[in-house]
Scaffold this motif. Structure first.
Motif, mmCIF file in Angstrom:
data_model
loop_
_atom_site.group_PDB
_atom_site.id
_atom_site.type_symbol
_atom_site.label_atom_id
_atom_site.label_comp_id
_atom_site.label_asym_id
_atom_site.label_seq_id
_atom_site.Cartn_x
_atom_site.Cartn_y
_atom_site.Cartn_z
ATOM 1 N N UNK A 307 0.875 -1.181 0.000
ATOM 2 C CA UNK A 307 0.000 0.000 0.000
ATOM 3 C C UNK A 307 0.904 1.222 0.000
ATOM 4 N N UNK A 308 0.929 1.923 -1.111
ATOM 5 C CA UNK A 308 1.898 3.007 -1.273
ATOM 6 C C UNK A 308 1.501 4.253 -0.489
ATOM 7 N N UNK A 309 0.181 4.520 -0.399
ATOM 8 C CA UNK A 309 -0.287 5.750 0.232
ATOM 9 C C UNK A 309 -1.588 5.470 0.981
ATOM 10 N N UNK A 310 -2.064 6.491 1.685
ATOM 11 C CA UNK A 310 -3.411 6.424 2.227
ATOM 12 C C UNK A 310 -4.399 6.190 1.085
ATOM 13 N N UNK A 311 -5.441 5.411 1.346
ATOM 14 C CA UNK A 311 -6.420 5.118 0.302
ATOM 15 C C UNK A 311 -6.983 6.383 -0.327
ATOM 16 N N UNK A 312 -7.365 7.348 0.499
ATOM 17 C CA UNK A 312 -7.975 8.554 -0.049
ATOM 18 C C UNK A 312 -7.003 9.291 -0.959
ATOM 19 N N UNK A 313 -5.721 9.241 -0.626
ATOM 20 C CA UNK A 313 -4.705 9.899 -1.444
ATOM 21 C C UNK A 313 -4.518 9.142 -2.760
ATOM 22 N N UNK A 314 -4.478 7.831 -2.701
ATOM 23 C CA UNK A 314 -4.344 7.021 -3.918
ATOM 24 C C UNK A 314 -5.479 7.300 -4.887
ATOM 25 N N UNK A 315 -6.723 7.297 -4.378
ATOM 26 C CA UNK A 315 -7.876 7.512 -5.258
ATOM 27 C C UNK A 315 -7.953 8.960 -5.728
ATOM 28 N N UNK A 316 -7.544 9.914 -4.908
ATOM 29 C CA UNK A 316 -7.521 11.304 -5.361
ATOM 30 C C UNK A 316 -6.516 11.506 -6.496
ATOM 31 N N UNK A 317 -5.427 10.781 -6.463
ATOM 32 C CA UNK A 317 -4.405 10.884 -7.505
ATOM 33 C C UNK A 317 -4.769 10.091 -8.757
ATOM 34 N N UNK A 318 -5.796 9.253 -8.672
ATOM 35 C CA UNK A 318 -6.153 8.406 -9.798
ATOM 36 C C UNK A 318 -5.186 7.265 -10.021
ATOM 37 N N UNK A 319 -4.513 6.808 -8.954
ATOM 38 C CA UNK A 319 -3.513 5.749 -9.067
ATOM 39 C C UNK A 319 -4.087 4.358 -8.812
ATOM 40 N N UNK A 320 -5.379 4.268 -8.526
ATOM 41 C CA UNK A 320 -6.002 2.980 -8.261
ATOM 42 C C UNK A 320 -6.237 2.200 -9.551
ATOM 43 N N UNK A 321 -6.614 0.934 -9.419
ATOM 44 C CA UNK A 321 -6.904 0.110 -10.594
ATOM 45 C C UNK A 321 -8.018 0.752 -11.411
ATOM 46 N N UNK A 322 -7.809 0.948 -12.711
ATOM 47 C CA UNK A 322 -8.829 1.598 -13.558
ATOM 48 C C UNK A 322 -9.874 0.583 -14.024
ATOM 49 N N UNK A 323 -10.767 0.200 -13.112
ATOM 50 C CA UNK A 323 -11.756 -0.834 -13.426
ATOM 51 C C UNK A 323 -13.163 -0.314 -13.116
ATOM 52 N N UNK A 324 -14.168 -0.776 -13.841
ATOM 53 C CA UNK A 324 -15.552 -0.432 -13.491
ATOM 54 C C UNK A 324 -15.903 -1.008 -12.122
ATOM 55 N N UNK A 325 -16.764 -0.312 -11.401
ATOM 56 C CA UNK A 325 -17.195 -0.796 -10.091
ATOM 57 C C UNK A 325 -18.709 -0.711 -9.961
ATOM 58 N N UNK A 326 -19.227 -1.555 -9.094
ATOM 59 C CA UNK A 326 -20.587 -1.457 -8.571
ATOM 60 C C UNK A 326 -20.421 -1.306 -7.073
ATOM 61 N N UNK A 327 -20.944 -0.220 -6.503
ATOM 62 C CA UNK A 327 -20.692 0.065 -5.087
ATOM 63 C C UNK A 327 -21.900 0.732 -4.460
ATOM 64 N N UNK A 328 -22.061 0.524 -3.166
ATOM 65 C CA UNK A 328 -23.156 1.165 -2.467
ATOM 66 C C UNK A 328 -23.117 0.888 -0.982
ATOM 67 N N UNK A 329 -24.199 1.284 -0.315
ATOM 68 C CA UNK A 329 -24.281 1.122 1.133
ATOM 69 C C UNK A 329 -25.744 0.972 1.528
#
Length: 539
Positions: A307-329
């Protein structure tokens, strides 16, 4: 080599020739790269239980990255589930911790449900929840039969839990060529995904069409895997249910209000009065119980490699896996987890005063969304929105920004039993609809009525998930048209029946996004369950 807990379960030569004792026909044998496997074939689905994907992490291998198995040569009879990973025992009325008949440190196994005679089918790899503390891939709620009947190869996995899966420690880092430690449970998940890439075609699955899926801590794990360079390319889509993108301890740096992960490991080893060598000699079950009693709580570790960075930082930078998602709560995330919400103050005026002091210029908007008129409900909805709601919408927003069509849901289904218990749309209540396993949930799980409306709802939910796994779009004939999140912020509300809508809970996302942005910029404040009257000042 043969997996250690399968010794003696080898087909006789007569069975391999086409018959077994008693005259019954032998089940078909899969010739997988890992080794020959015999499953249990039903009318529509064959299940392969307890397939090893790594060497047992015992002895000196405790707190080391999982090591691949050498291929076995004798046919493995995969007709019973393996042991669950060591975890504290749970009371029988616990909704979330199954009663597992056996636990063992030799637990790195997975299970496969495949449609009979299938080829090149889409694959779902399911990561179970349980706070990274409990659970197992063979929890009956996750039985893959119904999804397999929809044309999907379903894989469920075990991974190391608690202190065995996540402890970092300077002595462990010194053993590692990268000088890092922790994240062993996450590395197990990555190894399981690699096993799927290497072997799933033999079971009829398509290794180029893998959907990673998980709920709660399984959803958190999916976020870690999306963020980790080590998991890149091992899946092509993700389903993330009730996840929480919280701040995470860093290996050697105190940041965002967390102790360094190595310091947490030192603290727990000091509490147990043992160094790493001594901890390795402890019985695994005794160790996990002692660690739980000493208040060790597992988490991923930001180590710069896995894990290179905090999750929020990774996703803000666009460094996460570029895959479609289905997500909810879910609407009632906290109704069965009330300990996550702070207790309500004695009066509405006190509640309002605390919120205004803690949230400053954001206080009025916070009170609009979580008013003092029902402080108990507001304390729960505030935690729900800040953790689960913000995470889900942030995820679909970030994947949309990467140009990947992503789908957002809000689960708000209820029925008489949940109404009477006051736990409508509680945390994980969508799971038996997806897997069609209400007959296999724990005894305490509220049962829905046997009505046509309920059957139609269950059919729609399961098919939405299956459709996304099959072709990247959740589509059900005759049900609400589920559009990608996109610029219009589309979502589907899974209420008494699915309903398509736009812009869920106006300003919910914006409020929580601003709060987390301020905490992140501050550098010394965590963003987790310190919400509402427990919040630090963010202005």
């Amino acid at each position: 080599m043969k997996p250690s807990n399968k010794a003696g379960k080898v087909l006789l030569a007569a069975a391999m020739a086409g018959s077994i004792s008693g005259g019954a026909l032998a089940q078909p044998i899969v010739q997988a790269p890992a080794g020959p496997v015999q499953g249990v074939t039903g009318e529509t689905v064959t299940v392969y239980k307890g397939l090893p994907y790594a060497q047992p992490p015992i002895g000196e291998k405790r707190w080391r990255a999982p090591e691949p198995l050498s291929p076995w040569t004798e046919t493995l009879v995969a007709d019973e589930f393996a042991a669950g990973c060591p975890q504290p025992s749970a009371p029988a009325d616990n909704l979330y911790a199954p009663q597992l008949p056996k636990l063992s440190e030799d637990c790195l196994y997975l299970n496969v449900w495949a449609p009979n005679n299938v080829e090149n089918a889409p694959v779902m790899v399911w990561v179970h929840g349980g706070s990274l503390v409990s659970g197992a891939g063979h929890d009956q709620t996750y039985d893959g039969t119904a999804l397999a009947e929809r044309g999907i190869v379903v894989v469920t996995i075990n991974y190391r839990l608690g202190i065995l899966g996540y402890m970092a420690h300077p002595e462990l880092s010194a053993e590692n060529p990268d000088n890092i430690s922790g994240n062993y449970g996450l590395l197990d998940q990555i190894q399981a995904l690699k096993w799927v890439q290497d072997n799933i075609a033999a079971f009829g699955g398509n290794p180029d069409s893998v959907t990673l899926a998980g709920e709660s801590a399984g959803g958190l794990s999916a976020l870690y895997l999306m963020a980790s360079p080590k998991a890149r390319g091992l899946f092509q889509q993700a389903i993330v249910q009730s996840a929480y993108m919280i701040s995470t301890p860093e290996l050697r740096t105190s940041s965002h209000g967390d102790l360094p992960a190595e310091a947490i490991g030192q603290k727990i080893s000091q509490a147990l009065k043992l160094n790493v060598e001594g901890l390795r000699k402890l019985d695994a079950n005794d160790l996990v119980n002692a660690a739980a009693n000493a208040h060790y709580f597992p988490s991923g570790t930001v180590d710069g490699k896995i894990l290179r960075r905090q999750l929020v930082d990774t996703f803000n930078r666009g460094e996460q896996a570029p895959v479609p998602v289905l997500a909810g709560f879910n609407a009632g995330e906290i109704r069965t987890l009330p300990f996550l919400a702070p207790p309500a103050p004695d009066s509405a005026s006190e509640y309002e005063s605390i919120i205004k002091a803690r949230y400053g210029d954001l206080g009025e908007e916070f009170l609009r969304q979580h008013p003092s008129s029902d402080m108990k409900e507001s304390s729960q909805t505030a935690v729900r929105d800040a953790m689960y709601g913000w995470t889900a919408e942030n995820l679909v927003r970030k994947q949309t920004e990467l140009g990947k069509p992503s789908y957002f849901y809000f689960f708000d289904h209820h029925y008489r039993a949940t109404d009477e218990a006051g736990i409508n749309a509680f945390h994980a209540s969508e799971l038996p609809y997806i897997f069609d396993t209400f007959d296999r949930t724990v005894a305490a799980w509220p049962r829905p009525p046997l009505t046509l409306e309920e059957a139609q709802f269950s059919e729609a939910v399961s098919e939405y998930w299956a459709s996304f796994i099959r072709n990247g779009r959740p589509k059900v004939e005759g049900a609400a048209n589920w559009l990608p999140y996109g610029e219009e912020r589309n979502y589907v509300a899974l209420e008494q029946q699915p309903r398509a809508d736009k812009h869920l809970m106006p300003n919910m996302f914006e409020l929580n996004d601003e709060i987390i942005a301020r905490r992140f910029a501050h550098g010394g404040l965590p963003w987790n369950w310190n919400i509402g009257v427990k919040a630090p000042q963010t202005n």
